[in-house]
Each structure stands twice: as structure tokens, then as C-alpha cells.
Design a protein around this motif. Sequence first.
Motif, PDB file in Angstrom:
ATOM      1  N   VAL A  54       0.733  -1.087   0.157  1.00  0.00           N
ATOM      2  CA  VAL A  54      -0.107   0.026  -0.008  1.00  0.00           C
ATOM      3  C   VAL A  54       0.837   1.117   0.066  1.00  0.00           C
ATOM      4  N   ALA A  55       1.968   1.309   0.683  1.00  0.00           N
ATOM      5  CA  ALA A  55       2.750   2.437   0.972  1.00  0.00           C
ATOM      6  C   ALA A  55       3.555   2.655  -0.518  1.00  0.00           C
ATOM      7  N   GLU A  56       3.770   1.591  -1.178  1.00  0.00           N
ATOM      8  CA  GLU A  56       4.396   1.757  -2.375  1.00  0.00           C
ATOM      9  C   GLU A  56       3.558   2.290  -3.745  1.00  0.00           C
ATOM     10  N   LEU A  57       2.264   1.649  -3.454  1.00  0.00           N
ATOM     11  CA  LEU A  57       1.290   2.176  -4.136  1.00  0.00           C
ATOM     12  C   LEU A  57       1.234   3.786  -4.040  1.00  0.00           C
ATOM     13  N   GLY A  58       1.115   3.871  -2.745  1.00  0.00           N
ATOM     14  CA  GLY A  58       1.058   5.455  -2.651  1.00  0.00           C
ATOM     15  C   GLY A  58       1.942   6.362  -3.239  1.00  0.00           C
ATOM     16  N   LYS A  59       3.206   5.905  -3.150  1.00  0.00           N
ATOM     17  CA  LYS A  59       4.295   6.554  -3.518  1.00  0.00           C
ATOM     18  C   LYS A  59       4.199   6.706  -5.077  1.00  0.00           C
ATOM     19  N   ALA A  60       3.973   5.386  -5.801  1.00  0.00           N
ATOM     20  CA  ALA A  60       3.890   5.542  -7.204  1.00  0.00           C
ATOM     21  C   ALA A  60       2.721   6.605  -7.695  1.00  0.00           C
ATOM     22  N   SER A  61       1.529   6.392  -6.996  1.00  0.00           N
ATOM     23  CA  SER A  61       0.425   7.394  -7.353  1.00  0.00           C
ATOM     24  C   SER A  61       0.880   8.758  -7.359  1.00  0.00           C
ATOM     25  N   ILE A  62       1.505   9.194  -6.242  1.00  0.00           N
ATOM     26  CA  ILE A  62       2.227  10.453  -5.970  1.00  0.00           C
ATOM     27  C   ILE A  62       3.080  10.804  -7.152  1.00  0.00           C
ATOM     28  N   ALA A  63       3.977   9.879  -7.462  1.00  0.00           N
ATOM     29  CA  ALA A  63       4.847  10.179  -8.486  1.00  0.00           C
ATOM     30  C   ALA A  63       4.156  10.385  -9.840  1.00  0.00           C
ATOM     31  N   GLN A  64       3.180   9.670 -10.034  1.00  0.00           N
ATOM     32  CA  GLN A  64       2.251   9.547 -11.159  1.00  0.00           C
ATOM     33  C   GLN A  64       1.672  10.909 -11.516  1.00  0.00           C
ATOM     34  N   LYS A  65       1.074  11.453 -10.250  1.00  0.00           N
ATOM     35  CA  LYS A  65       0.248  12.716 -10.284  1.00  0.00           C
ATOM     36  C   LYS A  65       1.377  13.891 -10.538  1.00  0.00           C
ATOM     37  N   LYS A  66       2.689  13.888 -10.086  1.00  0.00           N
ATOM     38  CA  LYS A  66       3.458  14.829 -10.139  1.00  0.00           C
ATOM     39  C   LYS A  66       4.036  14.862 -11.781  1.00  0.00           C
ATOM     40  N   TRP A  67       4.298  13.846 -12.302  1.00  0.00           N
ATOM     41  CA  TRP A  67       4.765  13.340 -13.579  1.00  0.00           C
ATOM     42  C   TRP A  67       3.794  14.094 -14.435  1.00  0.00           C
ATOM     43  N   GLN A  68       2.434  13.663 -14.229  1.00  0.00           N
ATOM     44  CA  GLN A  68       1.254  14.411 -15.253  1.00  0.00           C
ATOM     45  C   GLN A  68       1.082  15.791 -15.103  1.00  0.00           C
ATOM     46  N   ALA A  69       1.393  16.360 -13.845  1.00  0.00           N
ATOM     47  CA  ALA A  69       1.438  17.851 -13.674  1.00  0.00           C
ATOM     48  C   ALA A  69       2.554  18.383 -14.473  1.00  0.00           C
ATOM     49  N   GLU A  70       3.971  17.827 -14.323  1.00  0.00           N
ATOM     50  CA  GLU A  70       4.865  18.178 -15.133  1.00  0.00           C
ATOM     51  C   GLU A  70       4.523  18.321 -16.752  1.00  0.00           C
ATOM     52  N   VAL A  71       4.103  17.176 -17.225  1.00  0.00           N
ATOM     53  CA  VAL A  71       4.037  17.111 -18.591  1.00  0.00           C
ATOM     54  C   VAL A  71       2.891  18.036 -19.151  1.00  0.00           C
ATOM     55  N   ARG A  72       1.773  18.375 -18.156  1.00  0.00           N
ATOM     56  CA  ARG A  72       0.733  19.220 -18.545  1.00  0.00           C
ATOM     57  C   ARG A  72       1.642  20.913 -18.448  1.00  0.00           C
ATOM     58  N   ALA A  73       2.349  20.940 -17.571  1.00  0.00           N
ATOM     59  CA  ALA A  73       3.051  22.310 -17.438  1.00  0.00           C
ATOM     60  C   ALA A  73       3.897  22.568 -18.744  1.00  0.00           C
ATOM     61  N   LYS A  74       4.621  21.412 -19.006  1.00  0.00           N
ATOM     62  CA  LYS A  74       5.769  21.608 -20.211  1.00  0.00           C
ATOM     63  C   LYS A  74       4.638  21.847 -21.600  1.00  0.00           C
ATOM     64  N   ALA A  75       3.474  21.064 -21.675  1.00  0.00           N
ATOM     65  CA  ALA A  75       2.830  21.309 -22.724  1.00  0.00           C
ATOM     66  C   ALA A  75       1.946  22.829 -22.921  1.00  0.00           C
ATOM     67  N   GLU A  93      -3.608  21.233 -30.931  1.00  0.00           N
ATOM     68  CA  GLU A  93      -2.738  20.097 -31.295  1.00  0.00           C
ATOM     69  C   GLU A  93      -1.436  19.696 -29.995  1.00  0.00           C
ATOM     70  N   ILE A  94      -0.885  20.947 -29.579  1.00  0.00           N
ATOM     71  CA  ILE A  94       0.128  20.799 -28.699  1.00  0.00           C
ATOM     72  C   ILE A  94      -0.563  20.296 -27.386  1.00  0.00           C
ATOM     73  N   LEU A  95      -1.496  20.632 -26.987  1.00  0.00           N
ATOM     74  CA  LEU A  95      -2.367  20.250 -25.483  1.00  0.00           C
ATOM     75  C   LEU A  95      -3.121  19.016 -25.921  1.00  0.00           C
ATOM     76  N   GLY A  96      -3.423  18.465 -26.891  1.00  0.00           N
ATOM     77  CA  GLY A  96      -3.907  17.297 -27.122  1.00  0.00           C
ATOM     78  C   GLY A  96      -5.374  17.453 -27.010  1.00  0.00           C
ATOM     79  N   VAL A  97      -5.933  18.455 -27.194  1.00  0.00           N
ATOM     80  CA  VAL A  97      -7.336  18.755 -27.017  1.00  0.00           C
ATOM     81  C   VAL A  97      -8.263  18.426 -28.180  1.00  0.00           C
ATOM     82  N   ALA A  98      -9.321  17.609 -27.919  1.00  0.00           N
ATOM     83  CA  ALA A  98     -10.044  17.160 -29.041  1.00  0.00           C
ATOM     84  C   ALA A  98     -10.695  18.463 -29.556  1.00  0.00           C
ATOM     85  N   ARG A  99     -11.088  18.471 -30.881  1.00  0.00           N
ATOM     86  CA  ARG A  99     -11.775  19.403 -31.456  1.00  0.00           C
ATOM     87  C   ARG A  99     -13.152  19.475 -31.193  1.00  0.00           C
TER      88      ARG A  99
END
Length: 170
Positions: free
Chosen positions: A116-137, A164-170
Motif C-alpha cells: 500500500v505504501a509503495e502504491l501510494g508513492k507510485a500514485s504521487i509520482a504519477q500525479k507529479k509527472w502528469q502535472a509536469e507534462v501538462r505544464a511543459k505542454a 494540437e500541442i495540448l492534445g485537446v479534442a476539436r
Amino acid sequence: MPPRSKVATLPAEVKAWLDQALAENNFSDYEALSAELTERGFAISKSALHRYGQNFEERLSALKMASEQARAVVAAAPDEEGAVNEALMRLVQEHLFKLLMTDRDQIDLPKVAKAVAELGKASIAQKKWQAEVRAKAEAAASEVEKIAKKGGLDAETVAEIRREILGVAR
């Protein structure tokens, strides 16, 4: 309840050797494996080894198939937002919760707590990565927008490039 498998009672290093030998021998020649184990001080019949080997081969085959399917899915639909990983984490969370609710007496609580602890860490890392990707885009889209406006592009073209850059559907 049937007796515990003799293979399951082998020391870890002997079992690791057996698993590797089974895979290398293509799950055959159980007589030779039985003889080798006897030489090492473990009397396990070829029939018992065969039963274990069949189960092990099925699990290994299922794991290989799952790996191949995962590679095919990633190749067919790249997951740049981590949706597959997030879904997998949720699935694991759900199964751990069910396990805790049904088999409380038969689980290794420290192992589950660690999972559960490892899963929590992975989830936090996933959210952080998603936020970084969104910010870069977003930064890239804003930069392109500035450049495009200087180049004399109309508002509709700029909006199209941004989508196109943000991947937003038309």
C-alpha cells in the motif's frame, strides 16, 4: 487439506535453481531433475516435480502473454498521460482492499502495508509527472502562440496549433 508440496518447502536457493532448470529444460526431463535434487539431499519424485512444473509453466506462459499484450497495447496506443498506469494502480488498490476485507487472518499484514505504501508513492509520482507534462505542454503551446502571432498567423491557426500541442479534442 492435502499435504504441502515438497517443492514449496525447498530452500530459496534450491527452488530458484529448480525454477531456472525447469525453464532452461523447456519443462522436461523431470527424472534428471529429481536425481539432481536427490544428490542435493532433497527427495522429490518426478511426479511431484511434474505437477509443480506444469503449474509453473502455466504461470510463466500467462506472464509472457501478459507482457507481450502490454507491449502491443503500448505500441498501438502510447500512454503519454499515464492513464494505463493509473488504472493499474487503482486495480491493485481495489484488490488489496478486497484482500483485507475477506482474508484478514491469512494475509501477511506487513507485506500488504508495504504494498500500500509503495502504491501510494507510485500514485504521487504519477500525479507529479502528469502535472509536469501538462505544464511543459502549456508552456510549449504559449511559446508557439507568441511565435505564431509574430509570424502573422490568424487566430484560428494559432488556436489549432495550441489544441494540437495540448492534445485537446476539436
